[in-house]
Enzyme design. Structure first.
Site, PDB file in Angstrom:
ATOM      1  N   HIS A 154      18.686  32.181   8.818  1.00  0.00           N
ATOM      2  CA  HIS A 154      18.404  31.605   7.515  1.00  0.00           C
ATOM      3  C   HIS A 154      17.304  30.750   7.193  1.00  0.00           C
ATOM      4  CE1 HIS A 154      19.913  32.039   3.425  1.00  0.00           C
ATOM      5  NE2 HIS A 154      21.249  32.136   3.746  1.00  0.00           N
ATOM      6  N   ARG A 155      16.532  30.433   8.391  1.00  0.00           N
ATOM      7  CA  ARG A 155      15.501  29.372   8.117  1.00  0.00           C
ATOM      8  C   ARG A 155      14.177  30.088   7.636  1.00  0.00           C
ATOM      9  NH1 ARG A 155      15.324  26.643  13.946  1.00  0.00           N
ATOM     10  NH2 ARG A 155      15.781  28.787  14.407  1.00  0.00           N
TER      11      ARG A 155
END
Length: 509
Positions: free
Chosen positions: A480-481
């Site tokens: 998700h980064r």
């Protein structure tokens, strides 16, 4: 008198600091040529054959099969040609010769053997032609202090330092003599027969050897059910059950000796090969080799990567029909995994955020220009992830051939470290295990993994009517980064569209 050169375990690849001896390919007294493979070892990434840079007669081997050695530790010594004016005790290593200088031709074989005989007669011979034979006599009794090493009399191994006077740190194992002395009377005959057994036992997995060794089972008496008589784990388990359905515990180890904890007396072998717990005891299995490396990578992935998963069902009927049409046209067969890989590379071209890695030290996302596609492959040695280089430049036919080659190499344990590293995106076809969905762990340091379930007939609304269609579940686990749900969802939706309508893929070709 022949010069004796010492060959040490070389550096086998990036980040590899140790290797386990799986099988010796030469015995003491054998004549070897330059670059001839002499031992098969297992690293954290692959099973490899190690060639010797010297040519001559093997005078000693260091380490039994199953022993773990650090890079730089001695593997064997080789007597190379009659050495004029040689100084130093016989059995000491000579490091100032190049491999070319150390070679011997067929005409020199007799002279080399004669030189070895003279060396052994001088009191620095070798003891034991079996696995783990060590140097004995004058060279061993002195502990090889000239090289800063020490002698390990309990295992028959010589530990040689790097010139600083400190011995090489190495795991110690119970020697065959100690095992025979401490084994129950009923098992001594099997140990003695195993010691006298000539020729290599066709076993590729060190776990199989360890299971047999822990229970006093002579592998030389088993007929393997694998290819070319290969002894598999199932063969050992069947033999143990046939012998009485119980597992004999190992005798107490000598001080400083490491080994897996033995099961309690009376513990039976389960179908999976691990002993069924009886009371509070259990067998300890070291996490090392391929399984240990994978455990470390998965643990790091769970610790560092904030992952999320999304999934979608797709109608794969048209994709399967397109594959059937391709294969009916002649030429090499196209696999389903190759078509899915081709779809993946097309989707990554549209969503390059998922073909990236995170540099945590710099606090940056690094988008990678090349797609090196990894795929999960289950083997007897554990889960491995071979990598297809430059997958974005390959056709479906080329991808099929490369997948087949790497899969076969994985099954045989012949993947090189270079074929197991450098992936940028992973394709996980867990459908081969008969399951529909999964939330896999990202293969660190990558940013995403596409999971593919089994393709099975299911009721599906097609063109407004209920019909039986070939349906597959697709899942995407992503970091998700590197992106948000919109990017991940768009990638997965494009993959599903290409699966449902392969013609969509033509727009990107």
């Amino acid at each position: 008198m022949a010069q004796v050169l010492e060959f040490r375990l070389p550096d086998l690849g990036e980040g590899l600091t140790e290797a386990e001896i799986v099988r010796w390919l030469v015995a003491v007294g054998d004549v070897v040529a330059i670059d001839q493979p002499v031992v098969e070892v297992e690293t954290a990434k692959a099973m490899v054959e190690v060639p010797c840079p010297y040519g001559g007669v093997v005078t000693a081997r260091f380490g039994e099969e199953g022993t773990e050695l650090p890079v730089g530790a001695p593997l064997l010594t080789v007597a190379v040609g009659p050495a004029e004016g040689s100084s130093g005790p016989a059995g000491s290593s000579t490091r100032d010769l190049s491999p070319e200088d150390a070679g011997t031709s067929g005409a020199d074989t007799a002279a080399v053997r004669a030189g070895v005989s003279d060396t052994m007669a001088a009191g620095a011979g070798v003891s034991g032609a079996g696995a783990g034979a060590g140097v004995s006599g004058a060279g061993a009794s002195q502990g090889r202090t000239g090289d800063g090493g020490t002698s390990d009399e309990s295992s028959g191994n010589v530990l040689v330092g790097y010139g600083t006077g400190a011995p090489v740190a190495r795991r110690r194992r119970i020697s065959p003599a100690a095992q025979r002395a401490s084994a129950p009377a009923a098992g001594r005959a099997a140990h003695e027969e195993s010691a006298e057994h000539s020729g290599p036992v066709p076993v590729i997995s060190p776990l199989v050897r360890r299971l047999a060794r822990q229970n006093g089972l002579d592998l030389g008496q088993l007929a393997g059910s694998g290819p070319d008589g290969l002894i598999l784990r199932a063969d050992v388990e069947y033999a143990l059950r046939a012998a009485g359905s119980t597992v004999r515990p190992l005798p107490a180890p000598a001080p400083g000796v490491e080994r897996p904890a033995a099961p309690l007396s009376g513990t039976s072998v389960s179908a999976g090969g691990s002993p069924a717990p009886s009371g509070t005891g259990g067998r300890r299995i070291p996490l090392r080799g391929v399984r240990g490396a994978m455990a470390a990578k998965l643990s790091r992935s769970r610790t560092e990567i904030p992952d999320a998963t999304c999934w979608v069902d797709a109608d794969a009927t048209e994709l399967m029909a397109a594959r059937a049409a391709m294969n009916a046209a002649g030429g090499p067969k196209i696999s389903v995994i190759a078509l899915l890989a081709r779809i993946c590379t097309a989707a990554l071209a549209r969503r390059p955020e998922l073909n990236s890695t995170v540099d945590t030290a710099a606090g940056e996302i690094v988008r990678l220009p090349e797609v090196h596609l990894g795929f999960a492959a289950q083997t007897e040695r554990g889960l491995v992830v071979p990598v297809v280089r430059d997958a974005h430049r390959r056709s479906a036919e080329s991808l099929s051939a490369e997948f087949a080659r790497l899969t076969e190499a994985a099954r045989q344990g012949r993947l090189t470290p270079g074929e197991l590293t450098g992936g940028t995106f992973t394709l996980n076809n867990y459908g081969v295990f008969g399951v529909d969905g999964s939330t896999p762990i990202i293969n660190h340091p990558e940013a995403a993994m596409l999971g593919v379930g089994r393709i099975v007939p299911k009721p599906w609304v097609h063109q407004g009517e209920l019909a039986i269609r070939q349906v597959v579940q697709l899942s995407l686990t992503f970091d998700h980064r590197v992106c948000d749900g919109g990017t991940a969802g768009g990638f997965l939706r494009h993959v599903a569209d290409c699966v449902e309508q392969p013609a969509v893929l033509l727009r990107t070709l």
